[in-house]
Design a protein around this motif. Structure first.
Motif, PDB file in Angstrom:
ATOM      1  N   GLY A  86       0.873  -1.171   0.000  1.00 35.13           N
ATOM      2  CA  GLY A  86       0.000   0.000   0.000  1.00 35.13           C
ATOM      3  C   GLY A  86       0.905   1.215   0.000  1.00 35.13           C
ATOM      4  N   MET A  87       0.470   2.296  -0.678  1.00 40.97           N
ATOM      5  CA  MET A  87       1.357   3.456  -0.801  1.00 40.97           C
ATOM      6  C   MET A  87       0.645   4.721  -0.321  1.00 40.97           C
ATOM      7  SD  MET A  87       4.451   4.155  -2.374  1.00 40.97           S
ATOM      8  CE  MET A  87       5.332   5.342  -3.351  1.00 40.97           C
ATOM      9  N   ALA A 116     -20.168  -4.226  -2.194  1.00 40.80           N
ATOM     10  CA  ALA A 116     -20.084  -2.871  -1.627  1.00 40.80           C
ATOM     11  C   ALA A 116     -20.303  -2.863  -0.115  1.00 40.80           C
ATOM     12  CB  ALA A 116     -21.091  -1.959  -2.317  1.00 40.80           C
ATOM     13  N   ALA A 117     -21.240  -3.678   0.370  1.00 39.54           N
ATOM     14  CA  ALA A 117     -21.565  -3.639   1.803  1.00 39.54           C
ATOM     15  C   ALA A 117     -20.361  -4.075   2.637  1.00 39.54           C
ATOM     16  CB  ALA A 117     -22.772  -4.518   2.096  1.00 39.54           C
ATOM     17  N   ARG A 118     -19.678  -5.112   2.167  1.00 37.34           N
ATOM     18  CA  ARG A 118     -18.511  -5.611   2.899  1.00 37.34           C
ATOM     19  C   ARG A 118     -17.373  -4.587   2.842  1.00 37.34           C
ATOM     20  NH1 ARG A 118     -14.965 -10.400   0.789  1.00 37.34           N
ATOM     21  NH2 ARG A 118     -13.409 -10.528   2.434  1.00 37.34           N
ATOM     22  N   ALA A 119     -17.206  -3.982   1.661  1.00 33.55           N
ATOM     23  CA  ALA A 119     -16.149  -2.971   1.502  1.00 33.55           C
ATOM     24  C   ALA A 119     -16.426  -1.776   2.406  1.00 33.55           C
ATOM     25  CB  ALA A 119     -16.061  -2.526   0.049  1.00 33.55           C
ATOM     26  N   ARG A 120     -17.700  -1.380   2.502  1.00 40.72           N
ATOM     27  CA  ARG A 120     -18.072  -0.241   3.340  1.00 40.72           C
ATOM     28  C   ARG A 120     -17.762  -0.535   4.814  1.00 40.72           C
ATOM     29  NH1 ARG A 120     -21.015   4.354   2.789  1.00 40.72           N
ATOM     30  NH2 ARG A 120     -21.205   3.911   0.559  1.00 40.72           N
ATOM     31  N   GLU A 121     -18.056  -1.766   5.221  1.00 41.78           N
ATOM     32  CA  GLU A 121     -17.804  -2.150   6.612  1.00 41.78           C
ATOM     33  C   GLU A 121     -16.298  -2.089   6.924  1.00 41.78           C
ATOM     34  OE1 GLU A 121     -18.660  -6.179   9.056  1.00 41.78           O
ATOM     35  OE2 GLU A 121     -20.150  -5.627   7.557  1.00 41.78           O
ATOM     36  N   ARG A 122     -15.515  -2.646   6.023  1.00 39.59           N
ATOM     37  CA  ARG A 122     -14.053  -2.626   6.193  1.00 39.59           C
ATOM     38  C   ARG A 122     -13.532  -1.175   6.182  1.00 39.59           C
ATOM     39  NH1 ARG A 122      -9.165  -4.311   7.688  1.00 39.59           N
ATOM     40  NH2 ARG A 122      -7.520  -4.004   6.165  1.00 39.59           N
ATOM     41  N   ALA A 123     -14.063  -0.369   5.279  1.00 36.66           N
ATOM     42  CA  ALA A 123     -13.627   1.033   5.175  1.00 36.66           C
ATOM     43  C   ALA A 123     -13.946   1.778   6.466  1.00 36.66           C
ATOM     44  CB  ALA A 123     -14.300   1.708   3.983  1.00 36.66           C
ATOM     45  N   MET A 124     -15.087   1.493   7.029  1.00 35.51           N
ATOM     46  CA  MET A 124     -15.490   2.182   8.255  1.00 35.51           C
ATOM     47  C   MET A 124     -14.563   1.781   9.414  1.00 35.51           C
ATOM     48  SD  MET A 124     -17.648   4.481   8.538  1.00 35.51           S
ATOM     49  CE  MET A 124     -18.093   5.502   9.899  1.00 35.51           C
ATOM     50  N   LEU A 157      -4.327   0.934   3.502  1.00 35.57           N
ATOM     51  CA  LEU A 157      -4.391  -0.273   4.332  1.00 35.57           C
ATOM     52  C   LEU A 157      -5.559  -1.190   3.974  1.00 35.57           C
ATOM     53  CD1 LEU A 157      -3.678   1.267   7.852  1.00 35.57           C
ATOM     54  CD2 LEU A 157      -2.143  -0.220   6.526  1.00 35.57           C
ATOM     55  N   ALA A 158      -6.501  -0.677   3.183  1.00 31.85           N
ATOM     56  CA  ALA A 158      -7.758  -1.414   2.948  1.00 31.85           C
ATOM     57  C   ALA A 158      -7.537  -2.853   2.483  1.00 31.85           C
ATOM     58  CB  ALA A 158      -8.653  -0.640   1.986  1.00 31.85           C
ATOM     59  N   PRO A 159      -6.701  -3.096   1.493  1.00 33.49           N
ATOM     60  CA  PRO A 159      -6.542  -4.489   1.050  1.00 33.49           C
ATOM     61  C   PRO A 159      -5.588  -5.310   1.915  1.00 33.49           C
ATOM     62  CG  PRO A 159      -5.462  -2.981  -0.489  1.00 33.49           C
ATOM     63  CD  PRO A 159      -5.935  -2.161   0.660  1.00 33.49           C
TER      64      PRO A 159
END
Ligand SMILES: Nc1ncnc2c1ncn2[C@@H]1O[C@H](COP(=O)(O)OP(=O)(O)O)[C@@H](O)[C@H]1O
Ligand SMILES: [Mg+2]
Length: 253
Positions: A86-87, A116-124, A157-159
């Motif tokens: 990640g950069m 999208a729902a899972r990505a949103r949860e992780r992003a939050m 850091l997301a992925p």
């Protein structure tokens, strides 16, 4: 673990990195310091293969790539390495037409194809970690530089990269805003995030780096613990450089 062996990078006839050999342990924080033009950004870009080295070898976790002059590197192999990194950039580089949370979700949805729902949860979760949950729906232009950089860290850091690469993450920020970014990076470091960062910020480097690498004219001059490099550098060149770092802070442990 990341291993760089005899990395060389040339742009046409100009050698920008020469014979860089470096071992970066899991959970460690490595600071790259040295004069402007010394090759810090290029070295970071060689780790995530935004720049492909002209010679040498990179090992990142299970992946190993050998670079041979004149031989084109495989795109798939580049992607396999890049996806483990990640950069974070000096000037944040958030997508201006996406909210904070959309910025953090973007790679998860478009590259990793998460729903999208899972990505949103992780992003939050990540926005919470960097203290930006309350600004999840804000546009980047309405955020301070320090807040934008914290969102950019969450996005990187997301992925769940194996290593977080930071190129002068605090140098576009006023001291007060830099401090909030230093705090976030220090917390990530204490949680065991592996990081490699180019920085002039002695407070940042001395607070969180285990290992300091002094780079000049594309070569490693000296490496050591933060305590040794900042407190008792061996090489004359390193001493002179450290004394020019206008930190206003004495390095103490
Ligand atoms: N794309 C490029 N083409 C040609 N030269 C480059 C390129 N990118 C960087 N360089 C050169 O590589 C050297 C190291 O630059 P850089 O890695 O940005 O140093 P630092 O981050 O330590 O200031 C500089 O001399 C710079 O001009
Ligand atoms: Mg640079």
């Amino acid at each position: 673990m990341i291993e760089l062996s005899h990395i060389e990078k040339r742009f046409a006839d100009v050698v920008v990195l020469r014979d860089i050999t470096l071992r970066i342990g899991e959970g460690s924080v490595t600071a790259l310091v040295g004069p402007s033009g010394g090759g810090k950004s290029t070295l970071l870009r060689c780790i995530n293969l935004l720049e492909v080295p002209t010679a040498g070898q990179i090992r990142l976790g299970e992946e190993k790539m050998t670079f041979v002059p004149g031989q084109k590197a495989s795109w798939q192999a580049i992607q396999r390495i890049r996806r483990q990194t990640g950069m974070v950039f000096q000037n944040f580089q958030l997508f201006p037409h996406q909210t904070a949370i959309e910025n953090v979700m973007e790679g998860l949805v478009t590259v990793l194809r998460w729903p999208a729902a899972r990505a949103r949860e992780r992003a939050m979760e990540l926005l919470t970690k960097v203290g930006m949950a309350h600004k999840a729906d804000a546009w980047p232009s309405t955020l301070s530089g320090g807040q934008q950089q914290r969102v950019a860290i969450a996005r990187a850091l997301a992925p769940s990269p194996r290593v977080l690469l930071c190129d002068e993450p605090t140098s576009a920020l006023d001291p007060e805003l830099a401090a909030e970014v230093v705090d976030v990076l220090a917390r990530l470091a204490s949680e065991g995030t592996t990081m490699v960062m180019a920085t002039h910020d002695l407070r940042l480097a001395s607070k969180i780096a285990n290992e300091v690498v002094f780079l000049e004219a594309g070569a490693i001059v000296e490496t050591g613990s933060a305590r040794n490099i900042f407190g008792a550098p061996e090489r004359e060149r390193t001493k002179r450089f450290i004394s020019t770092l206008n930190s206003g802070l004495s390095y103490e442990i």
